[in-house]
Design a protein around this motif. Structure first.
Motif, short mmCIF file in Angstrom:
data_model
loop_
_atom_site.label_atom_id
_atom_site.label_comp_id
_atom_site.label_asym_id
_atom_site.label_seq_id
_atom_site.Cartn_x
_atom_site.Cartn_y
_atom_site.Cartn_z
N ASP A 65 15.62 -54.81 43.63
CA ASP A 65 14.88 -55.53 42.20
C ASP A 65 15.47 -55.40 41.13
N GLU A 66 15.78 -54.05 40.74
CA GLU A 66 16.50 -53.91 39.55
C GLU A 66 17.79 -54.76 39.17
N LEU A 71 20.36 -59.54 36.52
CA LEU A 71 21.18 -60.87 36.84
C LEU A 71 20.17 -62.01 36.48
N ALA A 72 19.02 -61.73 36.47
CA ALA A 72 17.94 -63.11 36.20
C ALA A 72 18.35 -63.80 35.11
N SER A 103 21.43 -61.28 46.83
CA SER A 103 22.13 -59.97 47.10
C SER A 103 22.66 -60.37 48.85
N VAL A 104 23.99 -59.94 49.00
CA VAL A 104 24.62 -60.26 50.21
C VAL A 104 25.27 -58.71 50.72
N ARG A 105 25.40 -58.38 51.75
CA ARG A 105 25.82 -57.16 52.33
C ARG A 105 27.46 -57.48 52.45
#
Length: 189
Positions: A65-66, A71-72, A103-105
């Motif tokens: 979330d942070e 990045l928002a 987000s992507v791993r």
């Protein structure tokens, strides 16, 4: 067997674990990283973390979330690397996508890096990032290093590496100390 522990200052340290003793919960740092069973994987992650510490866009144990909040309001393609909260994954790439932050791993298997859901593999995390920065889709454009201005040293290091390339660092007519500084982060990202 080796274990990777998250330290409180956005970095990691490697330390040997004691095979015969079962550590007390209060004596072991809190971490989600699994013990290494392979020396090569340990060395790969250790070197990657060392490079990430000097990149400026590594945020350590940052919550999703942070990361998305940071990045928002940034331009499309702005990205950062953070620790994954998933137990069997070391890093996550968070970036500003057309639909908002996502987000992507970052997966590591058999000594190569890939993004979850991608068939492209890379021997280095920075090769992976470079590929997606240069791709026609322009999924990634620039790293997010925070609001603090970068030092002249950091800017100069990336400019030298971009001009001469990682493979030419040893041949540069500069002092040994300067070459050591360049090798701390030999990437132009």
């Amino acid at each position: 067997m080796l274990e990777l522990f998250v330290s409180s200052n956005r970095g990691h340290r490697i330390s040997p674990s004691k095979p015969a003793e079962s550590p007390k919960p209060s004596s072991v740092p809190s971490t989600h990283f699994h013990p290494f069973r392979d020396q090569k994987e340990c060395e790969l992650i250790t070197q990657t973390v060392d490079y990430l510490k000097h990149s400026g866009f590594y945020w350590g144990p940052l919550e999703v979330d942070e990361a998305h909040a940071r990045l928002a309001r940034l331009p499309l393609g702005t990205f950062l690397i953070r620790d994954s909260m998933q137990a069997n994954v070391f890093f996550t790439l968070s970036y500003q996508a057309p639909d908002g932050p996502t987000s992507v791993r970052v997966l590591i298997k058999d000594g190569v890096f890939s993004l979850a859901g991608s068939k492209h593999t890379f021997s280095c995390l920075f090769g992976l990032l470079g590929y997606y920065i240069a791709s026609p889709k322009k999924s990634l454009s620039m790293p997010y290093r925070g609001d603090v201005p970068q030092s002249l040293q950091e800017l100069a290091r990336r400019a030298v590496v971009q001009s001469f390339g990682k493979d030419s660092i040893q041949q540069l007519p500069v002092s040994k100390k300067l070459k050591e500084f360049l090798w701390l982060y030999p990437f132009s990202i």
